[in-house]
Design a protein around this motif. Structure first.
Motif, PDB file in Angstrom:
ATOM      1  N   VAL A   1       0.246  94.739  71.160  1.00 36.03           N
ATOM      2  CA  VAL A   1       0.740  93.887  70.076  1.00 36.03           C
ATOM      3  C   VAL A   1       2.250  93.736  70.220  1.00 36.03           C
ATOM      4  CG1 VAL A   1       0.908  93.596  67.586  1.00 36.03           C
ATOM      5  CG2 VAL A   1      -1.056  94.786  68.569  1.00 36.03           C
ATOM      6  N   THR A   2       2.713  92.493  70.296  1.00 30.50           N
ATOM      7  CA  THR A   2       4.157  92.248  70.404  1.00 30.50           C
ATOM      8  C   THR A   2       4.669  91.782  69.052  1.00 30.50           C
ATOM      9  OG1 THR A   2       3.569  91.340  72.532  1.00 30.50           O
ATOM     10  CG2 THR A   2       5.866  91.140  71.865  1.00 30.50           C
ATOM     11  N   PRO A   3       5.740  92.353  68.555  1.00 32.33           N
ATOM     12  CA  PRO A   3       6.252  91.864  67.274  1.00 32.33           C
ATOM     13  C   PRO A   3       7.034  90.577  67.474  1.00 32.33           C
ATOM     14  CG  PRO A   3       7.681  93.561  68.120  1.00 32.33           C
ATOM     15  CD  PRO A   3       6.566  93.415  69.121  1.00 32.33           C
ATOM     16  N   ALA A   4       7.234  89.840  66.398  1.00 33.80           N
ATOM     17  CA  ALA A   4       8.147  88.715  66.478  1.00 33.80           C
ATOM     18  C   ALA A   4       9.516  89.302  66.785  1.00 33.80           C
ATOM     19  CB  ALA A   4       8.176  87.967  65.156  1.00 33.80           C
ATOM     20  N   ASP A   5      10.200  88.776  67.766  1.00 29.11           N
ATOM     21  CA  ASP A   5      11.454  89.397  68.157  1.00 29.11           C
ATOM     22  C   ASP A   5      12.646  88.485  67.900  1.00 29.11           C
ATOM     23  OD1 ASP A   5      11.068  87.451  69.973  1.00 29.11           O
ATOM     24  OD2 ASP A   5      10.999  88.754  71.733  1.00 29.11           O
ATOM     25  N   ALA A 223      14.691  91.266  59.709  1.00 26.91           N
ATOM     26  CA  ALA A 223      13.862  92.060  60.625  1.00 26.91           C
ATOM     27  C   ALA A 223      12.397  91.644  60.506  1.00 26.91           C
ATOM     28  CB  ALA A 223      14.023  93.536  60.319  1.00 26.91           C
ATOM     29  N   PRO A 224      11.670  91.628  61.620  1.00 27.51           N
ATOM     30  CA  PRO A 224      10.280  91.215  61.577  1.00 27.51           C
ATOM     31  C   PRO A 224       9.334  92.306  61.057  1.00 27.51           C
ATOM     32  CG  PRO A 224      10.925  91.703  63.830  1.00 27.51           C
ATOM     33  CD  PRO A 224      12.154  91.860  63.000  1.00 27.51           C
ATOM     34  N   SER A 227       8.443  93.237  57.130  1.00 27.26           N
ATOM     35  CA  SER A 227       9.027  92.010  56.622  1.00 27.26           C
ATOM     36  C   SER A 227       9.464  92.264  55.183  1.00 27.26           C
ATOM     37  CB  SER A 227       7.986  90.887  56.736  1.00 27.26           C
ATOM     38  OG  SER A 227       7.858  90.201  55.532  1.00 27.26           O
ATOM     39  N   VAL A 228      10.736  91.973  54.891  1.00 28.78           N
ATOM     40  CA  VAL A 228      11.271  92.157  53.534  1.00 28.78           C
ATOM     41  C   VAL A 228      11.707  90.792  53.021  1.00 28.78           C
ATOM     42  CG1 VAL A 228      13.040  93.278  52.129  1.00 28.78           C
ATOM     43  CG2 VAL A 228      12.056  94.486  54.083  1.00 28.78           C
ATOM     44  N   ALA A 229      11.193  90.384  51.861  1.00 35.64           N
ATOM     45  CA  ALA A 229      11.522  89.065  51.327  1.00 35.64           C
ATOM     46  C   ALA A 229      11.738  89.150  49.826  1.00 35.64           C
ATOM     47  CB  ALA A 229      10.396  88.079  51.633  1.00 35.64           C
TER      48      ALA A 229
END
Ligand code: ATP
Length: 405
Positions: A1-5, A223-224, A227-229
């Motif tokens: 699994v690759t995170p959004a970078d 940061a991916p 996820s903080v929104a």
């Protein structure tokens, strides 16, 4: 699994047979010209997100073979699952099938079973099927048909060579939605689409969204993982912390709990509730068994509406702004003491809202039998919005006072 970078790469796991990321393609010149409002993309984005699939991009495309083929090629390179709507009609400007066939390197052929089904549809209506319609019976070796009980365009379910997937749905929502719900979604679930997502929410009061974002900091907000929104809601500013899957030895719940604890420390004084909790839980826990009586003036009953379901609210009174009492009691303190005795309740709360120019002033008094606390605040905006906000300002003042006494 690759995170959004941050460079356009998103969680991907098609190689392992999982579907974690998606792109939605809305196909049709009517959408790019604004003739048709694209409701399909929003509907599908919501559904995919609920499934735990990260929607990395939503695109709208004209009926142009180059544009559609390029978009499918780019999307299949970027994400595990591509969902398209539109362009499945019989006419030469319906190009979705051609584009998918091209990127798969396969040649479409008329599927005899679909053709027979189509002919039957036309015969039952006393019509003859035009040659053009045979295109809707096309399949490629990688595709199977998704039944369309509401139209003539079957969908395509395409297993990609890289173990990713393309799902092509018709454009009309009354065809698209049932096909998605009854045929695509069950098969996606079977394929294990989506990932378990772990989420925490902190609900803030007494601070605006931008001030909250400043405290949280750009690094965390960009940061991916997690996820903080931030979200400015009617009754709170929410901070949502979420993560998916397992990565670098930190499971989603561990990571989210760690970041949530850190944010609670930094935003502590503003956090009144968490996750599914609201004002009732926040005030209820600080009342800690005590009862409340409320009188609200000029707030159109919004405070009672907010707290009315609570078992500890034993009395609530609503006065209109022109009630004579409002004239004789310019200040709310005697009203708070009176409502506490009349209820009778352990705590009395009086809130008076007055429209002042474009905003609303809020006078608040809280009587607990020992002393009467008094506070004045401004609520942003006047009118109905102002009255609604004034009630929230009253609830927030009560919550703060109960926390300090
Ligand atoms: P069919 O052959 O069954 O009409 P199709 O896949 O060819 O399906 P389109 O020709 O692209 O679909 O669109 C048909 C109609 O569907 C449009 O005229 C429009 O009313 C509606 N439609 C298409 N795309 C969307 C969309 N993204 N959101 C909402 N409505 C849409």
């Amino acid at each position: 699994v690759t995170p959004a970078d941050g460079h356009g790469r998103w969680p991907r796991d098609a190689q392992a047979g999982h579907l974690l990321s998606a792109e939605i393609l809305s196909i049709g010149t009517e959408i790019t010209t604004g003739e048709t409002q694209d409701t399909n993309a929003g509907d599908l984005a919501q559904e995919l997100t609920a499934l735990g699939v990260h929607v990395a991009r939503v695109s709208a495309l004209p009926d142009d073979i180059r544009a559609i083929t390029d978009s499918f090629a780019r999307a299949t390179a970027d994400v595990d699952l591509v969902v398209s709507t539109g362009g499945l009609g019989p006419t030469p400007d319906d190009l979705t099938r051609e584009a998918i066939a091209a990127i798969c390197g396969e040649t479409p052929e008329v599927d005899p079973a679909i053709e027979a089904w189509l002919r039957g549809l036309f015969e039952r209506r006393g019509l003859s099927m035009s040659e053009m319609n045979r295109k809707q019976a096309w399949l490629i070796p990688s595709a199977t048909a998704l039944p369309n009980p509401n139209g003539t365009a079957p969908g395509w379910w395409v297993e990609r060579a890289d173990r990713g997937l393309i799902v092509a749905l018709p454009g009309p929502p009354r065809e698209m939605r049932p096909m998605w719900r009854d045929h695509a979604l069950p098969r996606l679930r079977e394929r294990g689409a989506g990932a378990d997502t772990f989420t925490r929410t902190l609900k803030l009061t007494g601070i605006g969204e931008s001030a909250a974002a400043e405290i949280i900091g750009e690094k965390l907000l960009r940061a991916p993982r997690p996820s903080v929104a931030t979200y400015a809601r009617a009754a709170s500013v929410d901070v949502r912390i979420s993560a998916t899957g397992d990565e670098g030895g930190s499971s989603a719940p561990d990571l989210v709990e760690r970041v949530t604890a850190d944010l609670e420390l930094r935003l502590g004084e503003y956090v009144f509730a968490r996750d599914g909790e609201g004002w009732l839980d926040a005030i209820g826990s600080r009342l800690n068994g005590r009862t409340l009586g409320v009188v609200e003036i000029g707030t159109a009953g919004h405070l009672t509406a907010l707290l009315g379901d609570a078992p500890w609210l034993v009395f609530a009174e609503l006065l209109g702004p022109r009630n004579p009492i409002v004239k004789t009691h310019r200040s709310p303190e005697p009203l708070a003491r009176r409502v506490r005795e009349a209820a009778p309740a352990d705590v009395g709360l009086a809130v008076i809202a007055r429209e002042r120019g474009a905003d609303t002033t809020v006078s608040i008094a809280i009587a607990d039998g020992r002393e009467t606390f008094r506070e004045r605040r401004m609520a942003f905006l006047g009118g109905e919005q102002g009255r609604r906000r004034a009630a929230l300002v009253g609830a927030a003042a009560l919550w703060r006072r109960l926390g300090s006494s």
